[in-house]
Design a protein around this motif. Sequence first.
Motif, PDB file in Angstrom:
ATOM      1  N   LEU A 170       0.872  -1.174   0.000  1.00 22.49           N
ATOM      2  CA  LEU A 170       0.000   0.000   0.000  1.00 22.49           C
ATOM      3  C   LEU A 170       0.911   1.226   0.000  1.00 22.49           C
ATOM      4  N   LEU A 171       1.026   1.891  -1.132  1.00 19.99           N
ATOM      5  CA  LEU A 171       1.966   2.989  -1.283  1.00 19.99           C
ATOM      6  C   LEU A 171       1.496   4.255  -0.587  1.00 19.99           C
ATOM      7  N   ALA A 172       0.197   4.509  -0.641  1.00 13.43           N
ATOM      8  CA  ALA A 172      -0.346   5.746  -0.080  1.00 13.43           C
ATOM      9  C   ALA A 172      -1.838   5.554   0.154  1.00 13.43           C
ATOM     10  N   ALA A 173      -2.386   6.381   1.033  1.00 11.36           N
ATOM     11  CA  ALA A 173      -3.815   6.308   1.352  1.00 11.36           C
ATOM     12  C   ALA A 173      -4.366   7.721   1.454  1.00 11.36           C
ATOM     13  N   PHE A 174      -5.202   8.083   0.486  1.00  8.18           N
ATOM     14  CA  PHE A 174      -5.851   9.393   0.471  1.00  8.18           C
ATOM     15  C   PHE A 174      -7.087   9.356   1.360  1.00  8.18           C
ATOM     16  N   THR A 175      -7.153  10.256   2.315  1.00  5.66           N
ATOM     17  CA  THR A 175      -8.388  10.394   3.084  1.00  5.66           C
ATOM     18  C   THR A 175      -9.409  11.162   2.255  1.00  5.66           C
ATOM     19  N   ARG A 176     -10.658  11.119   2.667  1.00  5.78           N
ATOM     20  CA  ARG A 176     -11.723  11.759   1.895  1.00  5.78           C
ATOM     21  C   ARG A 176     -11.519  13.272   1.855  1.00  5.78           C
ATOM     22  N   HIS A 177     -11.586  13.838   0.647  1.00  4.63           N
ATOM     23  CA  HIS A 177     -11.450  15.285   0.450  1.00  4.63           C
ATOM     24  C   HIS A 177     -12.549  15.721  -0.511  1.00  4.63           C
ATOM     25  N   LEU A 193     -10.030  25.216 -18.336  1.00  8.91           N
ATOM     26  CA  LEU A 193     -10.073  26.662 -18.535  1.00  8.91           C
ATOM     27  C   LEU A 193     -11.323  27.294 -17.936  1.00  8.91           C
ATOM     28  N   GLU A 194     -12.294  26.470 -17.510  1.00  6.97           N
ATOM     29  CA  GLU A 194     -13.500  26.978 -16.870  1.00  6.97           C
ATOM     30  C   GLU A 194     -13.424  26.889 -15.344  1.00  6.97           C
ATOM     31  N   CYS A 195     -12.273  26.482 -14.805  1.00  7.91           N
ATOM     32  CA  CYS A 195     -12.095  26.344 -13.356  1.00  7.91           C
ATOM     33  C   CYS A 195     -11.066  27.368 -12.888  1.00  7.91           C
ATOM     34  N   PRO A 196     -11.491  28.570 -12.480  1.00  8.02           N
ATOM     35  CA  PRO A 196     -10.531  29.633 -12.144  1.00  8.02           C
ATOM     36  C   PRO A 196      -9.639  29.303 -10.956  1.00  8.02           C
ATOM     37  N   GLN A 197     -10.072  28.409 -10.066  1.00  7.06           N
ATOM     38  CA  GLN A 197      -9.276  28.070  -8.890  1.00  7.06           C
ATOM     39  C   GLN A 197      -8.511  26.764  -9.062  1.00  7.06           C
ATOM     40  N   LEU A 198      -8.328  26.315 -10.301  1.00 15.52           N
ATOM     41  CA  LEU A 198      -7.744  24.989 -10.518  1.00 15.52           C
ATOM     42  C   LEU A 198      -6.325  24.890  -9.980  1.00 15.52           C
ATOM     43  N   ASP A 199      -5.499  25.910 -10.174  1.00 16.69           N
ATOM     44  CA  ASP A 199      -4.117  25.817  -9.706  1.00 16.69           C
ATOM     45  C   ASP A 199      -4.055  25.685  -8.187  1.00 16.69           C
ATOM     46  N   GLU A 200      -4.893  26.425  -7.481  1.00 23.16           N
ATOM     47  CA  GLU A 200      -4.940  26.284  -6.034  1.00 23.16           C
ATOM     48  C   GLU A 200      -5.414  24.889  -5.634  1.00 23.16           C
ATOM     49  N   GLN A 201      -6.366  24.360  -6.387  1.00 22.11           N
ATOM     50  CA  GLN A 201      -6.865  23.028  -6.100  1.00 22.11           C
ATOM     51  C   GLN A 201      -5.796  21.964  -6.356  1.00 22.11           C
ATOM     52  N   LEU A 202      -5.018  22.135  -7.417  1.00 23.84           N
ATOM     53  CA  LEU A 202      -3.950  21.194  -7.713  1.00 23.84           C
ATOM     54  C   LEU A 202      -2.873  21.228  -6.638  1.00 23.84           C
ATOM     55  N   ASP A 203      -2.569  22.404  -6.127  1.00 28.38           N
ATOM     56  CA  ASP A 203      -1.610  22.494  -5.023  1.00 28.38           C
ATOM     57  C   ASP A 203      -2.148  21.788  -3.782  1.00 28.38           C
ATOM     58  N   ALA A 204      -3.465  21.907  -3.552  1.00 29.89           N
ATOM     59  CA  ALA A 204      -4.071  21.190  -2.425  1.00 29.89           C
ATOM     60  C   ALA A 204      -4.005  19.682  -2.636  1.00 29.89           C
ATOM     61  N   TRP A 205      -4.188  19.232  -3.876  1.00 28.55           N
ATOM     62  CA  TRP A 205      -4.043  17.804  -4.179  1.00 28.55           C
ATOM     63  C   TRP A 205      -2.610  17.343  -3.900  1.00 28.55           C
ATOM     64  N   ALA A 206      -1.632  18.172  -4.266  1.00 28.94           N
ATOM     65  CA  ALA A 206      -0.235  17.812  -4.022  1.00 28.94           C
ATOM     66  C   ALA A 206       0.027  17.650  -2.528  1.00 28.94           C
ATOM     67  N   GLU A 207      -0.528  18.547  -1.713  1.00 29.58           N
ATOM     68  CA  GLU A 207      -0.387  18.424  -0.259  1.00 29.58           C
ATOM     69  C   GLU A 207      -1.076  17.157   0.243  1.00 29.58           C
ATOM     70  N   ALA A 208      -2.229  16.842  -0.343  1.00 25.56           N
ATOM     71  CA  ALA A 208      -2.936  15.619   0.038  1.00 25.56           C
ATOM     72  C   ALA A 208      -2.112  14.383  -0.317  1.00 25.56           C
ATOM     73  N   TRP A 209      -1.373  14.440  -1.421  1.00 23.28           N
ATOM     74  CA  TRP A 209      -0.521  13.326  -1.815  1.00 23.28           C
ATOM     75  C   TRP A 209       0.602  13.121  -0.794  1.00 23.28           C
ATOM     76  N   LEU A 210       1.177  14.196  -0.296  1.00 20.62           N
ATOM     77  CA  LEU A 210       2.200  14.074   0.739  1.00 20.62           C
ATOM     78  C   LEU A 210       1.631  13.418   1.997  1.00 20.62           C
ATOM     79  N   ALA A 211       0.447  13.857   2.389  1.00 15.38           N
ATOM     80  CA  ALA A 211      -0.193  13.262   3.563  1.00 15.38           C
ATOM     81  C   ALA A 211      -0.559  11.807   3.323  1.00 15.38           C
ATOM     82  N   ALA A 212      -0.962  11.489   2.090  1.00 17.91           N
ATOM     83  CA  ALA A 212      -1.344  10.117   1.763  1.00 17.91           C
ATOM     84  C   ALA A 212      -0.152   9.174   1.856  1.00 17.91           C
TER      85      ALA A 212
END
Length: 443
Positions: A170-177, A193-212
């Motif tokens: 089990l390499l990683a475990a993402f909790t519910r987000h 291109l229709e998601c103005p906050q996408l870059d912030e969301q991707l950074d949040a996903w990256a942080e979630a990957w570290l936690a996972a």
Amino acid sequence: MSATHCPAFLISAPASGQGKTSITAAIARQARRQGQRVRVFKTGPDYLDPMVLERASGAPVYQLDLFMGGLAHCRALLCAAAREADLILVEGVMGLFDGQPSSADLAAAFGLPVLVVLDASGMAQTFAALATGLARYRSDIQVAGVIANRVGSEGHARMLAQGLPPELPLLAAFTRHEALALPERHLGLVQALECPQLDEQLDAWAEAWLAAQALGQGWPPQAAALALAEAEPPTPPHPEQPLRGLHLAIARDACFSFIYPANVDVLREMGAQLHFFSPLAHEPLPACDALWLPGGYPELHAATLRAHPSFFEALHQHLAAHKPLLAECGGMLCLLQSLTDGEGHSHAMAGLLPGQAQMQPRLAALGLQSVCWPQSAQPLRGHTFHYSLMQSGPAPHTRAENPNGGRAAEALYVQGSLLASYIHHYFPSNPEAVARFFGAALR
């Protein structure tokens, strides 16, 4: 012969909806934040997931499809990526073994280690049974590890890991987000291109990957190097440049966005000068010899298109001058007499093709396609995926074949210098036919 080496993984799952795209994007974004050069590919025909993955990785996302592109084409794309990247990620399509060809077929063809994403919500020991079954179903692929998604707690993650064999960590475990989920519509994810906050969301996903990773056994798994033999030096793909001097206009915006990067590459390699324009922004049709209207979402933007002061009239003039026009799926819908959107509102369109189209609440057609244009006895390959139905349309010039024997076999309409179809064509499958069609403007 030489070999190009690069860490590479195919990220798959037992089914759609397990979280492949978000987890692939999270891994890519975090690697990029650490200064790595990341290249991401998408298995099979898809436009929406690659838009998100491109933003995550910072590089265009190409298709790896053994039907549309073929083995040699896919190998060339992987080799080119391996020469310039520190990490290659390939997002699978549907379930690992679904379809012909499947994600597993691609993994087997290139020795790509597979990472399996499993939605662990509502699951305990069965998680290990499912992961083990996927890993042992075919002997010609290597499942290098498992990523659990939507895990309830740290204790839940430990429970999931306990049943896995040592060779399947089990390499990683993402909790519910739930807050990180991207919005969707009828064709899949909402466009990047229709998601103005996408870059912030991707950074949040990256942080979630570290936690996972902290809830798993660590990243990366072993035996991850991809070795691809390649001939040197590579030969130019289209040395004669049959479209040299051609000015080709391409509609590109939130309405006309279904454009494979490989298609654009083919056109440029053949010498065409490309001029992108936005009908939604009411930009005029550029001076051009030929025109491509790709697919997208005309049903969401029909009123804006209709309000364009010159777009529909410019299309009439373009065809009246016998200039080539390729209209794919949504691009074709714009040429009909009318288009009825999902709310039942009818919009007058360009009226260059007889017929009307109406959006349906359910999927109307899905499947790989192979069709011969009048310019070639060899087929172009592609796919169809749409929710609209057309009534009282023109008589088909020919119909596509479905390699998997499915019901979807789309018509190809030919009217003067116009080619129109629901099919999204993959130009690398037959560049010569594409050159002959658009190159008619030079003759």
